[in-house]
Design a protein around this motif. Structure first.
Motif: not given
Length: 381
Positions: A81-92
């Protein structure tokens, strides 16, 4: 000495030629410490050179390590999940600074939990994790982790992470929504960094006169009201039409700030330099954020101000504006804050006694004028 295969003499370094089981000639990249790769492009072509440069780049080692890590991830796990989430830096967040901070928060959360299935996470697990996050700890480098604010931030980012899992269809409900909010009693609330008083500012100026780097550092922080990462990297290239043009690293906001005479005097008093930054280290290099924080801490100590920090000057400017009763919109135009509650947090140290005296004085004058206008005496009743 190992002899090179004559068949490989015309090949670039680390490239070998062989015939596969189908009788087709193939080229392979082999270098110690690097992943082995097979070329798809023909020797001598531009595409071959691009492949060769990519395989022979130091980045190839990191890429191979990341690929191996991803291959080990369990599908549907927290690590996945974290790998998929971090794949788009703008989410952070909107800036690289914010993205780095949030990535570190989430990676600390995932450490040791990478293989656990997301679907098995319940609200009581989140409660336990948040509860432990409220306990302050210090690592071997003296860095402090945890605390109430850290726990609040962790819960906020976990809610976003598990909301993403819900979008993926991995869970039907967000376990963070059912977890307990981080409530802080009045006695536990921190006022954050100490806010400089006018006496502190005067004492610092008395210790560090115009023409010193220490004085310039203080005036830059005080009169721009910016975070360290932005204030310490200002230079003459940021001055346009007599104003600082600043793109905030954290928010991405573009600010145009007039240069106060006091700050202009501090800049002009410094020896001429070709540096792109007004503030440089003793080696003529720009400060790092952490390096500047430690250096400025020492200058405050030398001035007899152990409670004062660089960030406290940002709060001092907000305090000054609050004492002058400037509206929130005006204060936000200088600091770059977006929300009124952020402004309120920074202006807690406004001179309450002086503001209260002024408020009562104005109220009393208003009532006296009302009495005068209607000819009555309210105090007589």
């Amino acid at each position: 000495m190992k002899r090179r295969n004559p068949a490989n003499r015309a090949l670039p370094q680390y490239v070998t030629r062989f015939v596969d089981r189908h009788g087709k000639e193939r080229l392979r990249f082999r270098r110690h410490g690097y992943p082995s790769r097979y070329f798809t492009a023909a020797l001598g072509t531009k595409a071959f050179k691009l492949e060769y440069d990519r395989y022979n780049s130091p980045d190839a080692i990191a890429q191979a390590s990341e690929e191996a890590h991803q291959a080990r991830l369990v599908p549907g796990s927290i690590g996945d999940l974290l790998r998929r989430y971090l794949a788009v830096p703008e989410r952070l967040g909107p800036s690289e600074v914010t993205q780095t901070k949030i990535r570190q928060i989430l990676e600390r959360f995932a450490q040791g939990r990478e293989d656990r299935p997301v679907a098995a996470v319940r609200f009581e697990h989140i409660d336990s994790i948040i509860s432990r996050a409220r306990i302050k700890t210090v690592d071997e480098k003296g860095r402090v982790f945890g605390g109430n604010e850290a726990a609040k931030k962790l819960r906020k980012e976990l809610r976003r992470l598990f909301a993403f899992a819900r979008k993926l269809g991995w869970i039907s409900t967000n376990p963070v929504d059912d977890s307990e909010e981080v409530r802080v009693s009045p006695g536990e609330r921190s006022t954050g960094f100490y806010t400089w008083t006018e006496q502190d500012i005067a004492a610092y100026r008395n210790r560090w006169p115009l023409g010193t780097k220490q004085r310039l550092a203080m005036e830059l922080m005080l009169w721009t009201d910016q975070r360290k990462v932005d204030a310490i990297h200002l230079g003459r290239q940021h001055v346009k039409s007599g104003k600082f043009v600043i793109r905030q690293s954290k928010t991405g906001k573009l600010l145009r700030l007039p240069i106060a005479p006091q700050l202009a005097a501090a800049i002009d008093a410094m020896p001429p330099t070709d540096s792109m930054c007004f503030l440089v280290t003793e080696w003529g290099k720009p400060f790092s954020v952490k390096g500047f924080g430690g250096w400025f801490r020492d200058q405050c100590n030398a001035a007899g101000l152990p409670r004062c920090t660089a960030h406290g000057l940002r709060k001092a400017t907000m305090r000054r504006m609050a004492e002058l009763e400037m509206p929130n919109k005006t204060m936000k135009s200088v600091s770059g804050h977006s929300k009124d509650d952020e402004v309120a947090r920074y202006t807690q140290a406004a001179d309450q006694a002086r503001l209260a005296d002024d408020a009562i004085r104005r109220l009393a004058a208003w009532e006296a004028q009302m009495d005068k206008d209607d000819g009555s005496d309210r105090s007589a009743g």
